[in-house]
Design an enzyme around this catalytic site. Structure first.
Site, PDB file in Angstrom:
ATOM      1  N   HIS A  44      17.012   8.964   8.319  1.00 33.92           N
ATOM      2  CA  HIS A  44      15.770   8.200   8.430  1.00 33.92           C
ATOM      3  C   HIS A  44      15.440   7.515   7.115  1.00 33.92           C
ATOM      4  O   HIS A  44      15.947   7.878   6.049  1.00 33.92           O
ATOM      5  CB  HIS A  44      14.606   9.100   8.852  1.00 33.92           C
ATOM      6  CG  HIS A  44      14.237  10.125   7.822  1.00 33.92           C
ATOM      7  ND1 HIS A  44      14.983  11.266   7.592  1.00 33.92           N
ATOM      8  CD2 HIS A  44      13.192  10.182   6.947  1.00 33.92           C
ATOM      9  CE1 HIS A  44      14.416  11.987   6.642  1.00 33.92           C
ATOM     10  NE2 HIS A  44      13.345  11.340   6.219  1.00 33.92           N
ATOM     11  N   ASP A  70      11.953   6.715   4.994  1.00 37.12           N
ATOM     12  CA  ASP A  70      10.585   7.221   4.991  1.00 37.12           C
ATOM     13  C   ASP A  70       9.570   6.141   5.361  1.00 37.12           C
ATOM     14  O   ASP A  70       9.575   5.040   4.806  1.00 37.12           O
ATOM     15  CB  ASP A  70      10.222   7.777   3.604  1.00 37.12           C
ATOM     16  CG  ASP A  70      10.894   9.107   3.316  1.00 37.12           C
ATOM     17  OD1 ASP A  70      11.189   9.847   4.274  1.00 37.12           O
ATOM     18  OD2 ASP A  70      11.110   9.406   2.125  1.00 37.12           O
ATOM     19  N   HIS A 113      18.182   8.784   4.444  1.00 40.08           N
ATOM     20  CA  HIS A 113      18.559  10.092   3.927  1.00 40.08           C
ATOM     21  C   HIS A 113      18.422  11.145   5.013  1.00 40.08           C
ATOM     22  O   HIS A 113      17.797  10.919   6.056  1.00 40.08           O
ATOM     23  CB  HIS A 113      17.746  10.462   2.681  1.00 40.08           C
ATOM     24  CG  HIS A 113      16.266  10.431   2.867  1.00 40.08           C
ATOM     25  ND1 HIS A 113      15.528   9.264   2.862  1.00 40.08           N
ATOM     26  CD2 HIS A 113      15.363  11.433   3.070  1.00 40.08           C
ATOM     27  CE1 HIS A 113      14.250   9.536   3.053  1.00 40.08           C
ATOM     28  NE2 HIS A 113      14.118  10.852   3.192  1.00 40.08           N
ATOM     29  N   ARG A 124       7.644  15.997  -3.530  1.00 39.74           N
ATOM     30  CA  ARG A 124       8.010  14.577  -3.452  1.00 39.74           C
ATOM     31  C   ARG A 124       6.814  13.684  -3.726  1.00 39.74           C
ATOM     32  O   ARG A 124       5.736  13.862  -3.149  1.00 39.74           O
ATOM     33  CB  ARG A 124       8.553  14.253  -2.053  1.00 39.74           C
ATOM     34  CG  ARG A 124       9.086  12.824  -1.928  1.00 39.74           C
ATOM     35  CD  ARG A 124       9.390  12.483  -0.476  1.00 39.74           C
ATOM     36  NE  ARG A 124       8.180  12.321   0.305  1.00 39.74           N
ATOM     37  CZ  ARG A 124       8.119  12.383   1.628  1.00 39.74           C
ATOM     38  NH1 ARG A 124       9.197  12.635   2.327  1.00 39.74           N
ATOM     39  NH2 ARG A 124       6.981  12.214   2.263  1.00 39.74           N
TER      40      ARG A 124
END
Length: 304
Positions: free
Chosen positions: A120, A122, A280, A295
């Site tokens: 995917h 983000d 990723h 993150r």
């Protein structure tokens, strides 16, 4: 001044280890990813020239990796903010003391879910998907829990020519309701979609800084919105399942190993990635071990 070390005879240009200023750069594959040494991201959060070197390397390699980054959460956030404002996540939430820092903690008490272990990009369910992210490992399994990144500019470049021609100009929908929203009660799911209506993006986007053409469909993509034209559809069979088969084919390109790099995490290792040109996948093979990550996601622009 950039200093290039002598590469092995016949090594592709992208594979040559080199230095950029004080930063040592070790490319990890032929198409994506480099490990940096001799740099601290806490220093880079305060040093304009050092940050500029890292950003230039990010545009070249698409994902950068560093180890032994014993930095504070404040330094983590400050470095990420050099790229732009940070974004919250409507489902995962942020650290209360550091807005924009999402805690991705997985242990024996974590609810089972399968959002990270899908290829995917983000936030493509946003009108302005993420520009990129800075992800730091707080605690890693002794083995497992790797993350894979994919060069989607290379995936587009190596498509058959007739496919590249067919998809140029196509647009597609991306949905948070059909992914994160699928497991929540209907009323809350509808409220989530009202807050984040399905976004529409080009199937092939242009990188705003490098000009690269990027294949821009992923696990959040539900369908094409302008496929049903006389040029594509002779009979109903051409549209359903024809359009769906084409979309699945395009999404499947991210699974090709030649476009990928795989990173093994250790505590205080960091990945910085360009979300505009990559996908990723966080490998969930480590249960019952613990994996804790933090993150900082960076607000992006509208794809074109």
């Amino acid at each position: 001044m950039e200093k290039t070390l002598a590469p092995p005879e016949g090594a592709p240009a992208l594979l040559r280890a080199h230095s950029r200023g004080s930063i040592k750069v070790e490319p990890l594959t032929c198409t994506i990813g480099a490990e940096l040494a001799g740099v601290n991201l806490g220093d880079a959060s305060r040093d304009d020239d050092l940050f500029a070197e890292i950003k230039a390397l990010l545009l070249q390699y698409k994902v950068l990796f560093l180890r032994d980054q014993d930095i504070t959460r404040a330094e983590h956030v400050a470095f990420a903010e050099r790229f732009g404002p940070l974004e919250d996540h409507p489902v995962a939430g942020s650290d209360p003391d550091h807005p924009g820092l999402v805690r991705i903690y997985k242990d024996l008490d974590s609810a089972p879910e399968h959002y990270e272990n899908a290829l995917h990009t983000d936030g493509t369910w946003r009108e302005n998907p993420s520009m990129g992210a800075v992800l730091r490992c707080v605690e890693s399994p002794p083995v497992g829990g790797d993350t894979i990144w994919v060069n989607m500019a290379e995936a587009h470049r190596r498509l058959p020519e007739h496919i590249r021609t067919q998809i140029q100009g196509l647009r597609a929908r991306h949905s948070i309701e059909a992914t994160f929203g699928a497991v929540i009660p209907q009323e809350k799911r509808h409220a989530l979609k009202a807050q984040f209506p399905d976004a529409e993006h080009p199937v092939v986007r242009t990188h705003p800084e490098t000009g690269e053409q990027i294949l821009f469909v992923n696990a959040f993509t539900t369908h094409f919105v302008n496929y049903h034209t006389p040029g594509n559809v002779r009979f109903g069979q051409d549209y359903a399942p024809g359009a769906g088969l084409l979309l699945n084919y395009l999404i499947s390109q991210a699974a090709i190993p030649e476009y990928q790099v795989r990173w093994r995490w250790t505590p205080n290792s960091v990945a910085i990635w360009d979300n505009r040109s990559t996908q990723h996948y966080a490998v969930q093979d480590y249960w019952p071990a613990v994996r804790r990550m933090e993150r900082a996601g960076i607000v992006g622009d509208r794809p074109f």
